[in-house]
Design an enzyme around this catalytic site. Structure first.
Site, PDB file in Angstrom:
ATOM      1  N   CYS A   1       0.824  -1.210   0.000  1.00 27.41           N
ATOM      2  CA  CYS A   1       0.000   0.000   0.000  1.00 27.41           C
ATOM      3  C   CYS A   1       0.863   1.268   0.000  1.00 27.41           C
ATOM      4  O   CYS A   1       1.377   1.643  -1.042  1.00 27.41           O
ATOM      5  CB  CYS A   1      -0.991  -0.043   1.164  1.00 27.41           C
ATOM      6  SG  CYS A   1      -2.459   0.925   0.805  1.00 27.41           S
TER       7      CYS A   1
ATOM      8  N   HIS B   1      -3.469  -4.946   0.354  1.00 30.11           N
ATOM      9  CA  HIS B   1      -2.868  -5.534   1.560  1.00 30.11           C
ATOM     10  C   HIS B   1      -2.919  -7.060   1.490  1.00 30.11           C
ATOM     11  O   HIS B   1      -3.824  -7.674   2.066  1.00 30.11           O
ATOM     12  CB  HIS B   1      -3.628  -5.047   2.799  1.00 30.11           C
ATOM     13  CG  HIS B   1      -3.416  -3.604   3.089  1.00 30.11           C
ATOM     14  ND1 HIS B   1      -2.341  -3.137   3.821  1.00 30.11           N
ATOM     15  CD2 HIS B   1      -4.115  -2.512   2.718  1.00 30.11           C
ATOM     16  CE1 HIS B   1      -2.397  -1.817   3.904  1.00 30.11           C
ATOM     17  NE2 HIS B   1      -3.470  -1.419   3.239  1.00 30.11           N
TER      18      HIS B   1
ATOM     19  N   GLU C   1      -1.287  -9.116   3.059  1.00 30.15           N
ATOM     20  CA  GLU C   1      -1.111  -9.725   4.391  1.00 30.15           C
ATOM     21  C   GLU C   1      -2.428 -10.188   5.012  1.00 30.15           C
ATOM     22  O   GLU C   1      -2.443 -11.102   5.827  1.00 30.15           O
ATOM     23  CB  GLU C   1      -0.376  -8.763   5.338  1.00 30.15           C
ATOM     24  CG  GLU C   1      -1.115  -7.488   5.740  1.00 30.15           C
ATOM     25  CD  GLU C   1      -0.895  -6.302   4.793  1.00 30.15           C
ATOM     26  OE1 GLU C   1      -0.554  -6.545   3.614  1.00 30.15           O
ATOM     27  OE2 GLU C   1      -1.079  -5.156   5.221  1.00 30.15           O
TER      28      GLU C   1
HETATM   29  N1  GLN Z   1      -1.973   6.675   2.959  1.00 34.08           N
HETATM   30  C1  GLN Z   1      -2.141   5.990   1.736  1.00 34.08           C
HETATM   31  C2  GLN Z   1      -3.517   6.163   1.148  1.00 34.08           C
HETATM   32  O1  GLN Z   1      -4.432   6.551   1.824  1.00 34.08           O
HETATM   33  C3  GLN Z   1      -1.827   4.507   1.914  1.00 34.08           C
HETATM   34  C4  GLN Z   1      -2.785   3.800   2.798  1.00 34.08           C
HETATM   35  C5  GLN Z   1      -2.247   2.477   3.332  1.00 34.08           C
HETATM   36  O2  GLN Z   1      -1.055   2.239   3.304  1.00 34.08           O
HETATM   37  N2  GLN Z   1      -3.125   1.649   3.846  1.00 34.08           N
HETATM   38  O3  GLN Z   1      -3.724   5.911  -0.019  1.00 34.08           O
END
Ligand code: GLN
Length: 540
Positions: A388, A517, A519
């Site tokens: 992400c 994600h 994970e």
């Molecule tokens: N801050 C980034 C976004 O909002 C990544 C979010 C995250 O890593 N879950 O897109």
């Protein structure tokens, strides 16, 4: 068969592993041939865990249907090897929200809507719906916090009401703590006795007591708790600290916990097979070769304590993949903020690693250190997996250092940059303008199609996947062509080609960033392909 409900409540103190105990019990019940689901109740007012600071809450786990939940839901998914959905998670906020909505829709038929019974009735309705939707035989319902806390009372009242209606199908376990004060040198049961009394005051008698402790519970202690808490001695389950959390199912098995739960419900085991799970545990313990994985993140401290709970699913996913690759993962928690101050420290620390992960995150703290670490991994061919924010940082790093756009950034950090390579999703603009933050990120599972011949396609062994998301910003398609020309490979996109979901580079042992994600989908018995590919590269 009538559905069975086992409530699991906490006594003495929180944070002693109620979630893991529930999940481990669930797994052993499943190994006896019953289908099991697990429900988590968090008594706070927040509607979900998404708006909470990680210091307050630890990891926010995202379900397939896009709920932002407590990390215990993740633990259930990993032990029960099943997807758990929104209806299995509830908070005081969520319950009240439904009650108020119904009242506004005249669904109470003109009645005065009262805290009791209408709030417990809504809780019961949700529990029964979760059980039905999961098509399970048994529901484990974990009530967060400890008995006696004011905000948990309505949930206990709901449980009591369910018990009164159908005593044979509703049972209770309390997870308590048995301290061994060094000055006394003896395991003390009194706090547990008090906790059970407090539960009694809510009209509930536990059927089981799970005693967490640093050491094993001896027979005299079991008998004492049995006598003073009116619970049969064979229903007192010792749960000493184990070498790993994966040992707990067998530890429960050794004490016939699941068999006794079934007996309590007048059920018999239909089978008995924990072999696959125990095979995993055996492999975990026999791995000799070590791979050193650094998680370069932003860390959260409270007073003198630093919390790494925030990255729980990442840690689990690394471990699952390592076990399947026959190696032991040694995880280093590395603070990216320190890399901003000392590049020398960064070089030294990263040089000693076999692989690096930059996990998800929000905001500016520590981001420059993450970008520096990614540059190091890219240039020095250290296997790297970006999750992400860790993917968005790849794009920023590549734009700055390969295209020479020194100010390239995400508009999350710098709204005025000339090169907003990561920018806010069109559909998110209104949410931010109107301050609508709760539950509005791009959440849950979305399909992603993979580029033929890419590393991602190779590790997944498929050209269409589905992964869970939680982000407000995205890859800016205006820069796609230039970044691709400069060598950044876009290997995964949403099927309509709008969202860039995966980036990677060529001529590197493993360098992949994903907008989602992975994970959250890794399980002990089926590790995630990306983590497996990453560990494989780290092993080499
Ligand atoms: N801050 C980034 C976004 O909002 C990544 C979010 C995250 O890593 N879950 O897109």
């Amino acid at each position: 068969m009538k559905h069975k409900y086992l409530f699991i409540v906490g006594g003495v103190m929180s944070g002693v592993g109620k979630g893991t105990s529930s999940a481990a019990l669930g797994l052993t019940l499943k190994s006896k041939g019953y289908s099991v689901t697990a429900i988590k109740i968090d008594p706070y007012v927040n509607v979900d865990a998404g708006t909470m600071n990680p210091v307050e809450h630890g990891e926010v786990f995202v379900t397939v249907d896009g709920d932002e939940t407590d990390q215990d839901i993740g633990t259930y998914e990993r032990y029960l090897d099943t997807n758990i959905t929104r209806i299995n998670y509830m908070t005081t906020g969520r319950v009240y929200q439904s009650v108020i909505e119904r009242e506004r829709n005249l669904e109470y038929g003109g009645k005065c809507v009262e805290v009791v019974p209408h709030v417990p009735e809504e809780i019961i309705r949700r529990i029964e719906r979760a059980a039905k939707e999961a098509k399970a035989d048994i529901s484990l319902i974990e009530v967060g916090g400890t008995v006696g806390e004011y905000q948990g009372l309505l949930f206990l009242e709901a449980a009591r009401m369910m018990k009164v209606k159908d005593p044979d199908s509703v049972k209770f376990a309390i997870v308590s703590y048995l301290p061994v004060p060094p000055s006394v040198g003896e395991m003390k049961t009194k706090p547990t006795q008090y906790a059970v009394r407090t539960l009694n005051a809510a009209g509930i008698q536990p059927d089981f007591v799970i005693g967490r402790s640093t050491m094993e519970m001896d027979q005299p202690r079991k008998e004492k708790i049995a006598r003073f808490c009116s619970v049969p001695p064979e229903h007192i389950i010792g749960a000493a600290d184990a070498p790993s959390v994966y040992d707990i199912p067998q530890m429960f098995e050794d004490q016939n916990f699941a068999d006794n739960v079934l007996k309590c419900f007048k059920l018999k085991p239909k089978q008995n097979d924990l072999s696959e799970w125990n095979g995993f545990v055996k492999k975990l313990k026999s791995a000799k070769k070590e791979v050193k994985i650094g998680v370069v993140g932003k860390y959260f401290s409270t007073g003198d304590f630093v919390l790494s709970d925030v990255y729980l699913s990442v840690l689990e996913a690394i471990k699952h993949a390592a076990v399947h690759e026959g190696v032991k993962a040694k995880i280093e928690w590395l603070n990216s903020e320190e890399y901003e101050k000392s590049p020398a420290k960064m070089k030294k620390e990263l040089s000693e690693l076999d692989g690096v992960i930059v996990p998800g995150g929000f905001g500016s703290r520590g981001i420059e250190g993450k970008i520096k670490a990614i540059e190091f991994c890219r240039k020095n061919k250290v296997p790297y997996l970006g999750l992400c924010y860790g993917m968005q940082c790849i794009v920023i790093e590549y734009a700055r250092n390969e295209l020479g756009w020194k100010d390239a950034n995400t508009t999350e950090i710098n709204e005025k940059t000339q090169h907003p390579v990561i920018h806010i999703q069109e559909s998110q603009k209104e949410n931010v303008e109107k301050g609508k933050y709760g539950g509005t990120l791009r959440l849950g599972s979305y399909p992603c199609s993979l580029k033929k011949g890419s590393l991602s396609e190779k590790v997944y062994g498929s050209d269409m996947i589905s992964e869970r998301h939680r982000h407000r910003y995205e890859f800016n398609n205006e820069y796609r062509e230039e970044l691709e020309k400069a060598g950044l490979v876009i290997s995964g996109t949403s099927p309509d080609d709008h969202f860039v979901e995966i980036v990677e580079i060529k001529d590197h042992p493993f360098f992949v960033g994903v907008q989602f994600h992975p994970e959250f989908q890794s399980r002990p018995l089926s590790p995630h392909p990306l983590f497996q590919g990453f560990i494989k590269a780290a092993k080499k």
